[in-house]
Design a protein around this motif. Structure first.
Motif, mmCIF file in Angstrom:
data_model
loop_
_atom_site.group_PDB
_atom_site.id
_atom_site.type_symbol
_atom_site.label_atom_id
_atom_site.label_comp_id
_atom_site.label_asym_id
_atom_site.label_seq_id
_atom_site.Cartn_x
_atom_site.Cartn_y
_atom_site.Cartn_z
ATOM 1 N N TYR A 133 -5.051 -3.356 -1.732
ATOM 2 C CA TYR A 133 -4.407 -2.488 -2.727
ATOM 3 C C TYR A 133 -2.921 -2.767 -2.951
ATOM 4 O O TYR A 133 -2.293 -2.091 -3.756
ATOM 5 C CB TYR A 133 -4.601 -1.024 -2.331
ATOM 6 N N MET A 134 -2.352 -3.754 -2.290
ATOM 7 C CA MET A 134 -0.921 -4.009 -2.427
ATOM 8 C C MET A 134 -0.538 -4.522 -3.809
ATOM 9 O O MET A 134 0.640 -4.515 -4.182
ATOM 10 C CB MET A 134 -0.443 -4.994 -1.361
ATOM 11 N N THR A 135 -1.528 -4.963 -4.605
ATOM 12 C CA THR A 135 -1.242 -5.424 -5.964
ATOM 13 C C THR A 135 -1.971 -4.587 -7.012
ATOM 14 O O THR A 135 -1.885 -4.882 -8.209
ATOM 15 C CB THR A 135 -1.655 -6.897 -6.131
ATOM 16 N N ASP A 136 -2.676 -3.551 -6.580
ATOM 17 C CA ASP A 136 -3.472 -2.733 -7.489
ATOM 18 C C ASP A 136 -2.565 -1.810 -8.305
ATOM 19 O O ASP A 136 -1.852 -0.974 -7.753
ATOM 20 C CB ASP A 136 -4.475 -1.906 -6.688
ATOM 21 N N LYS A 137 -2.596 -1.946 -9.618
ATOM 22 C CA LYS A 137 -1.754 -1.118 -10.480
ATOM 23 C C LYS A 137 -2.224 0.335 -10.506
ATOM 24 O O LYS A 137 -1.483 1.233 -10.891
ATOM 25 C CB LYS A 137 -1.750 -1.682 -11.910
ATOM 26 N N ALA A 193 -6.651 4.875 -5.513
ATOM 27 C CA ALA A 193 -7.087 4.433 -4.184
ATOM 28 C C ALA A 193 -6.634 5.413 -3.107
ATOM 29 O O ALA A 193 -7.387 5.711 -2.170
ATOM 30 C CB ALA A 193 -6.533 3.037 -3.900
ATOM 31 N N PHE A 194 -5.425 5.932 -3.238
ATOM 32 C CA PHE A 194 -4.935 6.899 -2.247
ATOM 33 C C PHE A 194 -5.685 8.228 -2.364
ATOM 34 O O PHE A 194 -5.893 8.904 -1.359
ATOM 35 C CB PHE A 194 -3.428 7.106 -2.405
ATOM 36 N N ALA A 209 2.538 4.709 -0.630
ATOM 37 C CA ALA A 209 1.793 4.990 0.603
ATOM 38 C C ALA A 209 2.568 5.963 1.484
ATOM 39 O O ALA A 209 2.002 6.928 2.021
ATOM 40 C CB ALA A 209 1.516 3.688 1.350
ATOM 41 N N SER A 210 3.860 5.732 1.649
ATOM 42 C CA SER A 210 4.678 6.635 2.469
ATOM 43 C C SER A 210 4.748 8.017 1.852
ATOM 44 O O SER A 210 4.742 9.033 2.562
ATOM 45 C CB SER A 210 6.090 6.063 2.646
#
Length: 259
Positions: free
Chosen positions: A158-162, A167-168, A127-128
Motif C-alpha cells: 500500500y505504500m504507492t496506493d493512491k 485500505a486503512f 498510517a501514523s
C-alpha cells in the motif's frame, strides 16, 4: 503654524494608530487560529502521543502516564513505514501487550511522519494518523491495529496506493474497530494528520536525544525507545531486535549490544 507643518506632525501619528489597530486585530486573529488548531482529543495529546496502559483489566489509552505507578514506563517514537520500526514491533508486541495488561508496563507512543518522502501517497503520515485516531476513538483495538499495520507485506502493498485510506478502513475493520468509529476517523483524519505533522516537525528540534542516544554521533533515529526513569535509549536501529530491544524491555541487562 502652517497647514503643511500641521500635517507633517499629524501624519506619523495617524500611521502609528493604523499600525497599532492592525497589530491588535492580528493578535486577535492569531489567538482564534490557535484556538481552532488546538483540537482537544479524548485519549491522545495535541501532538498525537498517547500512553497505552491497563484500566479495569483491559487495554486503554490516555494522554499521560499513570502518576506514582510502579509500572516500568517507556517512550516509543516510531514510523509505520520504517523497516526497523516494523522489526522492533514484531519482536516485542506479544510481550508488551501482556506486560501492559498485567500492569507491569506503560508505553507512551509517538507516531511520526518521518519517511513520507520515500512514498508516493504520504503513507507514513496517513498510517501514523490512523494509529493516533484509533488510540483516541477505539483504544481497546489499538494493539490489534498496530500488529496488522506493522508488517512489511502490508506496507509494501500500500505504500504507492493512491486510495490508501480505503485500505486503512479495511485494516481497522480487521482489528475490530466499529464501523462508526472508522467513519468518524475518516471524516476527521486531517486533524489527526495535523497532530502527527506537528510532532514530526518538533522532534527534530529537541536536544535531549543527544544525552540518551546510544549512537556515537548522538543523533535521533526511529524507532527511538527509552526508559523514562533512566533516560537511556535502546538500540532501535537493530537487525537483532529480540536481543537489543526485547531483552532490555524484559529487564535483561545488556551492555551495548546484547550477544
Amino acid at each position: 503654524m502652517s497647514n503643511k507643518f500641521k500635517w507633517e506632525r499629524v501624519i506619523p501619528i495617524i500611521i502609528m494608530l493604523i499600525i497599532a489597530i492592525i497589530l491588535i486585530f492580528s493578535i486577535k486573529d492569531n489567538n482564534n487560529f490557535i484556538n481552532v488548531e488546538r483540537t482537544k482529543f479524548t485519549n491522545v495529546n495535541y501532538d498525537g502521543s498517547f500512553v497505552v496502559k491497563v484500566k479495569d483489566g483491559q487495554i486503554a489509552t490516555s494522554p499521560e502516564f499513570t502518576p506514582d505507578k510502579k509500572a516500568r514506563q517507556y517512550e516509543w517514537y516510531s514510523d509505520p513505514f520504517c523497516g526497523d520500526c516494523i522489526r522492533a514491533h514484531k519482536a516485542t508486541n506479544e510481550y508488551i501487550e501482556k506486560a501492559v495488561k498485567n500492569g507491569e508496563m506503560e508505553i507512551k507512543y509517538h507516531p511520526l511522519n518521518y519517511l513520507s518522502q520515500y512514498t508516493d501517497n504520504d503513507y507514513s503520515l496517513k498510517a501514523s494518523a490512523w494509529v493516533v485516531a484509533i488510540a483516541d476513538k477505539s483504544p481497546e483495538n489499538i494493539y490489534k491495529f498496530m500488529d496488522l499495520l506493522y508488517n512489511e507485506k502490508y506496507r509494501d502493498n500500500y505504500m504507492t496506493d493512491k486510495k490508501v485510506e480505503k485500505a486503512f478502513m479495511e485494516l481497522a475493520k480487521k482489528a475490530g474497530v466499529p464501523s462508526s468509529n472508522s467513519e468518524y476517523i475518516l471524516r476527521n483524519l486531517e486533524k489527526y494528520e495535523d497532530s502527527v505533522n506537528r510532532a514530526s516537525v518538533n522532534i527534530r528540534r529537541f536536544d535531549k536525544w543527544k544525552a540518551m542516544s546510544p549512537k556515537e554521533d548522538k543523533t535521533f533515529f526511529v524507532p527511538f525507545i527509552f526508559n523514562v526513569n533512566d533516560k537511556q535509549a535502546l538500540l532501535g536501529e537493530s537487525e537483532n531486535a529480540k536481543d537489543d530491544i526485547l531483552k532490555p524491555l524484559q529487564g535483561v541487562s545488556c551492555s551495548g549490544i546484547c550477544e
